[in-house]
Scaffold this motif. Sequence first.
Motif, mmCIF file in Angstrom:
data_model
loop_
_atom_site.group_PDB
_atom_site.id
_atom_site.type_symbol
_atom_site.label_atom_id
_atom_site.label_comp_id
_atom_site.label_asym_id
_atom_site.label_seq_id
_atom_site.Cartn_x
_atom_site.Cartn_y
_atom_site.Cartn_z
ATOM 1 N N LEU A 38 0.958 -1.331 -0.212
ATOM 2 C CA LEU A 38 0.240 0.063 0.175
ATOM 3 C C LEU A 38 0.804 1.286 -0.199
ATOM 4 C CD1 LEU A 38 -3.196 0.516 0.435
ATOM 5 C CD2 LEU A 38 -2.754 1.015 2.587
ATOM 6 N N ALA A 39 2.092 1.083 0.446
ATOM 7 C CA ALA A 39 3.145 2.548 0.906
ATOM 8 C C ALA A 39 3.566 3.108 -0.700
ATOM 9 C CB ALA A 39 4.223 2.068 1.949
ATOM 10 N N GLY A 40 3.998 1.426 -0.859
ATOM 11 C CA GLY A 40 4.394 2.304 -2.723
ATOM 12 C C GLY A 40 3.656 1.768 -3.819
ATOM 13 N N GLU A 41 2.568 1.922 -3.337
ATOM 14 C CA GLU A 41 0.949 2.423 -4.260
ATOM 15 C C GLU A 41 1.546 3.658 -4.554
ATOM 16 O OE1 GLU A 41 0.568 0.694 -7.112
ATOM 17 O OE2 GLU A 41 0.455 -1.604 -6.979
ATOM 18 N N LEU A 42 1.033 3.977 -2.964
ATOM 19 C CA LEU A 42 1.050 5.504 -2.863
ATOM 20 C C LEU A 42 1.873 6.203 -3.045
ATOM 21 C CD1 LEU A 42 -0.468 7.810 -1.376
ATOM 22 C CD2 LEU A 42 -0.215 6.785 0.294
ATOM 23 N N ARG A 43 3.058 6.022 -2.635
ATOM 24 C CA ARG A 43 4.339 6.248 -3.351
ATOM 25 C C ARG A 43 4.265 6.540 -4.785
ATOM 26 N NH1 ARG A 43 8.483 7.795 -0.458
ATOM 27 N NH2 ARG A 43 8.667 6.862 1.738
ATOM 28 N N GLN A 44 3.912 5.523 -5.356
ATOM 29 C CA GLN A 44 4.413 6.378 -7.354
ATOM 30 C C GLN A 44 3.578 6.774 -7.592
ATOM 31 O OE1 GLN A 44 2.078 4.207 -9.677
ATOM 32 N NE2 GLN A 44 0.877 3.779 -8.335
ATOM 33 N N ALA A 229 -18.043 0.061 0.491
ATOM 34 C CA ALA A 229 -17.331 -1.287 1.525
ATOM 35 C C ALA A 229 -16.575 -1.043 2.347
ATOM 36 C CB ALA A 229 -16.653 -2.608 -0.233
ATOM 37 N N PRO A 230 -16.767 -1.329 3.733
ATOM 38 C CA PRO A 230 -15.551 -1.232 4.714
ATOM 39 C C PRO A 230 -14.333 -1.123 4.455
ATOM 40 C CG PRO A 230 -17.673 -2.077 5.993
ATOM 41 C CD PRO A 230 -17.733 -1.973 3.939
ATOM 42 N N LEU A 231 -13.597 -0.447 4.735
ATOM 43 C CA LEU A 231 -11.768 0.052 4.597
ATOM 44 C C LEU A 231 -11.072 -2.039 5.833
ATOM 45 C CD1 LEU A 231 -10.978 3.109 4.011
ATOM 46 C CD2 LEU A 231 -11.195 1.396 1.964
ATOM 47 N N PHE A 232 -12.005 -2.288 6.204
ATOM 48 C CA PHE A 232 -11.524 -3.072 7.266
ATOM 49 C C PHE A 232 -12.384 -4.680 6.490
ATOM 50 C CE2 PHE A 232 -15.576 -3.020 9.047
ATOM 51 C CZ PHE A 232 -16.039 -3.582 8.905
ATOM 52 N N HIS A 233 -12.399 -4.695 5.362
ATOM 53 C CA HIS A 233 -12.893 -5.958 4.799
ATOM 54 C C HIS A 233 -11.910 -6.110 3.915
ATOM 55 C CE1 HIS A 233 -16.016 -8.312 2.099
ATOM 56 N NE2 HIS A 233 -15.999 -9.027 3.181
ATOM 57 N N THR A 234 -11.854 -7.534 3.200
ATOM 58 C CA THR A 234 -10.894 -7.255 2.042
ATOM 59 C C THR A 234 -11.442 -6.697 0.993
ATOM 60 O OG1 THR A 234 -10.760 -10.143 3.084
ATOM 61 C CG2 THR A 234 -10.277 -9.460 1.229
ATOM 62 N N TYR A 237 -10.593 -2.728 0.808
ATOM 63 C CA TYR A 237 -9.638 -3.153 1.610
ATOM 64 C C TYR A 237 -8.683 -2.956 -0.136
ATOM 65 C CZ TYR A 237 -4.284 -3.850 2.129
ATOM 66 O OH TYR A 237 -2.378 -3.822 2.349
ATOM 67 N N ALA A 238 -9.137 -4.272 -0.680
ATOM 68 C CA ALA A 238 -8.786 -4.007 -2.600
ATOM 69 C C ALA A 238 -9.172 -2.753 -3.289
ATOM 70 C CB ALA A 238 -9.155 -5.445 -3.237
ATOM 71 N N ALA A 239 -10.028 -2.986 -3.025
ATOM 72 C CA ALA A 239 -10.420 -1.293 -3.624
ATOM 73 C C ALA A 239 -9.565 -0.606 -3.747
ATOM 74 C CB ALA A 239 -11.404 -0.504 -3.524
ATOM 75 N N LEU A 240 -8.956 -0.307 -1.861
ATOM 76 C CA LEU A 240 -8.072 0.675 -2.160
ATOM 77 C C LEU A 240 -6.591 0.421 -2.912
ATOM 78 C CD1 LEU A 240 -7.803 3.390 -0.276
ATOM 79 C CD2 LEU A 240 -6.457 2.232 1.788
ATOM 80 N N SER A 330 -9.036 -14.895 -1.747
ATOM 81 C CA SER A 330 -8.458 -13.462 -2.614
ATOM 82 C C SER A 330 -10.040 -14.252 -3.743
ATOM 83 C CB SER A 330 -7.579 -13.134 -3.392
ATOM 84 O OG SER A 330 -6.603 -12.904 -2.498
ATOM 85 N N TRP A 331 -9.937 -13.441 -5.021
ATOM 86 C CA TRP A 331 -10.561 -13.446 -6.124
ATOM 87 C C TRP A 331 -10.560 -14.958 -6.739
ATOM 88 C CZ3 TRP A 331 -6.487 -10.735 -6.270
ATOM 89 C CH2 TRP A 331 -5.673 -10.763 -7.041
ATOM 90 N N VAL A 332 -12.169 -15.312 -7.113
ATOM 91 C CA VAL A 332 -11.837 -16.319 -7.278
ATOM 92 C C VAL A 332 -12.209 -16.542 -8.993
ATOM 93 C CG1 VAL A 332 -13.327 -19.197 -7.367
ATOM 94 C CG2 VAL A 332 -12.413 -18.029 -5.242
ATOM 95 N N SER A 333 -13.359 -15.838 -8.619
ATOM 96 C CA SER A 333 -14.208 -15.274 -10.483
ATOM 97 C C SER A 333 -14.584 -14.392 -9.949
ATOM 98 C CB SER A 333 -15.455 -16.390 -10.649
ATOM 99 O OG SER A 333 -16.696 -16.985 -9.385
#
Length: 518
Positions: A38-44, A229-234, A237-240, A330-333
Amino acid sequence: MITPFVVATLTRRGLLTPGSPVRVASQLKQLWRWGFSLAGELRQAAARDPNRVAVIDDRRGPVTYAELLHRSEQLARSLRSAAGIGSGDRIGLLCRNHAGMVEAMVAGTLLGADTVLINTGLSSAQLSVVAVEQRLRLLIHDAEFADRVVEVPAQVERIEESRAEELTAGAPPGELRPPERDGRTIVLTSGTTGTPKGARRRTPGGFGPLVSIIHRIPLHARDRIMIAAPLFHTWGYAALQVSFALRATVVLERRFEPNSLLGAVTRHNCRALFAVPVMLQRLLEVPPPAKNPLRIVAVSGSALPGGLSTRFMDAYGEVLYNLYGSTEASWVSIATPANLRIAPQTAGKPPHGTKVSILDEKGEPVPRGQVGRIFAGNEMIFEGYTSGASRETLDGLISTGDLGFVNGDGLLFVAGRDDDMIVSGGENVFPSEVENLLADLPQVREVAVVGVPDPEFGQRLAAYVALHQGEALDADAVREYVKRYRARFCVPRDVYFVPFLPRNATGKVVTRDLPRPR
């Protein structure tokens, strides 16, 4: 490895457009130094688009990528100096969706700390157990949860959001370097049947996970994205993570309320919405905006009940994407609008880089159309529970804990949890099948069907029905409706009418809180 498929997808989604050579070089340097955390993505993102708005929340307003990175670094330095937080420590976050939570998540990653995302629906007792089991050094929480953290053990330092603001403003000087050990994000399982378990999420090793999502869900660079969707939920968080990778503008509100959300979507011209299925039901209870900017509504977290997908697209257009996955797999389909129009109950098809197998009890593949256990594999399978336990795996694929089948067109359908299936009088019964049937009744607002003990048949079904305001329905009508379309053993003997279903903060029904038959 960067393949032609990856390059083509990144190009199609606007991530490989020309830019300032200096900024592009800085962007790539940040990814090389900090990776795809997450830090790397924010930095880029801050290196390439420093003045672009990163987050808009309902209290603070707009925050640019440069400002968000600066504030996150300030908080990280203060946590290192004031609380001694460093690589391998664990920070708990008990927060709603707002920019301060995002800054705390990034700060933990910058320090190499593990960040435990805590469900805001946990009770004081559950929170205390989580703090001990996850070995928290520090708990950052919103002011509204002050009375809930009182039972957290004294050795866990507690920082309320106002104190976090002070730490951010008064940070000492100092350099932040990539930590020796990458911090992990720990997502708690839903906890609908007991104390939630901590699942360690992997840090992406490249562009593959992002491409898997945006190839099927057509998000673009610099989109405006509402994350409900709550950020504490998978899923939240994935959306962020996806949003930072796309250098998108994220819109957040602390609480979900249909009219408020639609107002924010319209006001900020959001092209995409990340939500959980129960939110779609609530959105259908209010008029859609006259000018709807949404082109993508991506949901995950639980099954789409009944004909919800069709009803939603009738109101909002061909915008709905449904991702089936789990904290562990994680994701399945992913189901596209075209998939959902053909088969409203489908979970879609596996995205690029994901393999799905339907296996019997011996671990052998079953024929198409036959129900079996769902196993899936991709590069983002979780690293195990913090307790040291894991999930069953076969040939590199992990059990999702669900039963399902693949039809002749290659579409995946989820029949229900493998531990939810009941045997009634020798017949296998899937409660979700009856649940989806009852959800199509126009009088029904929401419904849950579960298995309960039965002295004669071993188990039987019980239905819990909440009606729309002003509607009427009786138990005999419910049973007759099921009898008309399903086998005798699918008819629920017990039918309860309730004002609402008990749900956790991610919208899942908490079955233990349903009244039980006498």
